[in-house]
Scaffold this active site. Structure first.
Site, PDB file in Angstrom:
ATOM      1  N   SER A  21      31.988   3.016 -13.936  1.00 35.69           N
ATOM      2  CA  SER A  21      30.490   3.328 -13.798  1.00 35.69           C
ATOM      3  C   SER A  21      29.801   4.579 -13.602  1.00 35.69           C
ATOM      4  CB  SER A  21      29.078   2.591 -13.459  1.00 35.69           C
ATOM      5  OG  SER A  21      29.440   0.969 -13.730  1.00 35.69           O
ATOM      6  N   SER A 160      19.918  -5.122 -16.692  1.00 39.98           N
ATOM      7  CA  SER A 160      21.307  -4.811 -17.521  1.00 39.98           C
ATOM      8  C   SER A 160      20.766  -3.413 -16.952  1.00 39.98           C
ATOM      9  CB  SER A 160      21.594  -4.660 -18.731  1.00 39.98           C
ATOM     10  OG  SER A 160      21.612  -3.439 -18.859  1.00 39.98           O
ATOM     11  N   ASP A 305      31.455  -8.404 -14.504  1.00 36.11           N
ATOM     12  CA  ASP A 305      32.105  -7.723 -14.811  1.00 36.11           C
ATOM     13  C   ASP A 305      33.387  -8.725 -14.033  1.00 36.11           C
ATOM     14  OD1 ASP A 305      30.876  -6.514 -15.921  1.00 36.11           O
ATOM     15  OD2 ASP A 305      31.314  -4.415 -15.552  1.00 36.11           O
ATOM     16  N   ARG A 378      39.277  -6.697 -19.468  1.00 38.33           N
ATOM     17  CA  ARG A 378      38.968  -7.643 -18.602  1.00 38.33           C
ATOM     18  C   ARG A 378      39.395  -9.316 -18.281  1.00 38.33           C
ATOM     19  NH1 ARG A 378      37.143  -4.276 -14.605  1.00 38.33           N
ATOM     20  NH2 ARG A 378      35.158  -3.104 -15.549  1.00 38.33           N
TER      21      ARG A 378
HETATM   22  C1  S3P Z   1      27.452  -1.292 -15.936  1.00 39.04           C
HETATM   23  C2  S3P Z   1      27.031  -2.440 -16.439  1.00 39.04           C
HETATM   24  C3  S3P Z   1      26.951  -3.721 -16.359  1.00 39.04           C
HETATM   25  C4  S3P Z   1      28.258  -4.103 -16.237  1.00 39.04           C
HETATM   26  C5  S3P Z   1      29.411  -2.705 -16.944  1.00 39.04           C
HETATM   27  C6  S3P Z   1      28.802  -1.168 -16.727  1.00 39.04           C
HETATM   28  C7  S3P Z   1      26.660   0.496 -15.908  1.00 39.04           C
HETATM   29  O1  S3P Z   1      26.307  -3.788 -17.824  1.00 39.04           O
HETATM   30  O2  S3P Z   1      28.753  -4.629 -17.556  1.00 39.04           O
HETATM   31  O3  S3P Z   1      30.485  -3.124 -17.120  1.00 39.04           O
HETATM   32  O4  S3P Z   1      28.240   1.541 -15.976  1.00 39.04           O
HETATM   33  O5  S3P Z   1      25.667   0.797 -16.274  1.00 39.04           O
HETATM   34  P1  S3P Z   1      24.850  -4.476 -18.519  1.00 39.04           P
HETATM   35  O6  S3P Z   1      23.959  -3.288 -17.707  1.00 39.04           O
HETATM   36  O7  S3P Z   1      24.659  -4.285 -19.665  1.00 39.04           O
HETATM   37  O8  S3P Z   1      24.826  -5.688 -17.849  1.00 39.04           O
END
Ligand code: S3P
Length: 417
Positions: A21, A160, A305, A378
């Site tokens: 991220s 999210s 995750d 995953r």
């Molecule tokens: C992420 C947010 C999450 C996560 C993804 C990475 C990010 O998704 O599941 O692997 O980097 O902002 P959501 O924001 O849709 O929950």
């Protein structure tokens, strides 16, 4: 197929990859900022390479030397680009907001899995700000064209970080103030990095507001991804001990530690420090008898995750575990409620799907067998952990998808300790 042998004992100190991220954000935000920046410890997995490819297609200069990136932002974005986001939800969703904010005309698309994932969750709020964003029946390809934006207060239905970040990126160019309020605070790497880059951004509980800002490039030291470290932490808990160094322990990401607390996993955080606005620690996990747990509600976003892995650990616990409020798992790289239940059952466990979660009847150990990754990184890595901790071991079908977030996963896993 990747064959995995069972292990009676697993221990070691692990050198794990950078946070996915944070790497995405360091690349994307610096590509649109004034000046140059150096990103160290970056994750060079396929998802982050998709972000590099897209930002280069828009005109940014990005030099890659191992895990160090040198990024020169572009003041003049190329219009009309076709942006291949590969398998990456973070790339396509954040970039949709980025393009809308910068008034860049673009087509954003991805692979078969990405093309099934919901895109209205970003298109709708961006449209509320005045953006021109068209989806293809709610999915990719997504088309963005130039429009002036006006700040608004937007309440999201799901927690999210991808949706929140897309709105904030667009809000950086909107007239007035843009506020996003989410039901439960999701990961906040966007807020932290935008603040470090000089954005006018304010956080109040679950709400974040931005006003028109120009970003300055900043160097970023990327910590180890707790979502990748989690597989080794789980093996430490199941089979011996694991020391994972320099792990990002931002509180919006440490839900796995909440699950560990509930299960009775013995762990310590050592050498706690802050670097580049993110909390970091060395995490030592030791073999522990696991208890069944219940998880749900506000606990879910900070471990979203890791839930397939947590469910796998529950299969090795004593008693029945219940996970609720995790419907979001249905729209990840695979339907992770279905694929996690199938995985646990294929390895000899007992796991039942619920609409918004899973019920796992722990058996203290699993038999082993053959499990498919469903091309979901995953699920592939969770399968490998389950097999290594099982009685007989077995195989993971279509294991190469690990390269999405952890290209050296099997090498590190099979390293002789
Ligand atoms: C992420 C947010 C999450 C996560 C993804 C990475 C990010 O998704 O599941 O692997 O980097 O902002 P959501 O924001 O849709 O929950």
């Amino acid at each position: 197929m990747k064959q995995i042998l069972p292990r009676d004992y697993f221990d070691g100190e692990f050198c794990l990859p950078g946070d996915k991220s944070i790497t995405h954000r360091a690349i994307m935000f610096n590509s649109g900022a004034d000046g140059e920046a150096v990103v160290t410890g970056a994750l060079m997995g396929e998802d982050c390479l998709s972000t590099c490819r897209c930002m280069r297609a828009l005109g940014a200069e990005i030099d890659v030397d191992g895990t160090t990136l040198r990024i020169k932002g572009t003041p003049q974005f190329r219009s009309g680009a076709e942006l291949d986001c590969g398998n990456s939800g973070t790339t396509i969703r954040l970039l949709t907001g980025f393009c809308a904010g910068k008034e860049i005309e673009a087509k954003l698309y991805g692979d078969a899995s990405l093309s099934t994932r919901p895109m209205r969750r970003v298109a709708d709020p961006l449209t509320e700000l005045g953006a021109n964003v068209e989806t293809t029946d709610g999915h990719a390809p997504v088309y963005v064209s130039s429009a002036k934006l006006t700040g608004k207060k937007i309440k999201t239905k799901v927690s999210s970080a991808q949706v929140k970040s897309a709105i904030l990126l667009a809000g950086l160019s909107a007239d007035g103030t843009t506020t996003v309020e989410e039901p439960v605070k999701s990961r906040d790497h966007t807020e932290r990095l935008l603040a470090a880059m000089g954005a006018d951004i304010r956080v109040e509980g679950n709400s974040v507001s931005v006003s028109k800002s120009t970003l300055k490039g900043v160097d970023v030291e990327v910590p180890v991804d707790i979502s990748s470290a989690a597989y080794f932490m789980a093996l430490g808990a199941l089979k011996g001990s694991a020391l994972c160094k320099n792990v990002g322990v931002n509180p919006t990401r440490t839900g796995i530690l909440t699950a560990f607390d509930k299960m009775g996993v013995r762990y310590t955080l050592q050498n706690r420090r802050v670097s580049g606005g993110e909390e970091i620690a060395d995490v030592l996990v030791q073999k522990s008898p696991l208890q069944a747990i219940t998880l749900g509600g506000a606990e879910i976003p900070s471990m979203i995750d890791e839930l397939p892995l947590v469910a796998m650990m529950c299969a090795f616990a004593d008693g029945e575990s219940v996970i609720t409020g995790a419907k979001e798992l249905r729209v990840k790289e695979s339907d992770r409620i279905f694929t996690t239940a199938k995985l646990i059952n294929d390895l000899g466990g007992e796991c039942e799907e619920r609409e918004d979660g899973l019920v796992i009847r722990g058996k203290k150990c699993l038999r082993g067998g053959v499990a498919d990754s469903f091309l979901d990184h995953r699920i592939a890595m969770t399968a490998a952990v389950g097999l290594m901790a099982s009685k007989e071991g077995g195989g993971v079908l279509r294991p190469d998808c690990c390269a999405i977030s952890f290209p050296t996963f099997f090498k590190q896993l099979e390293r002789k300790n």
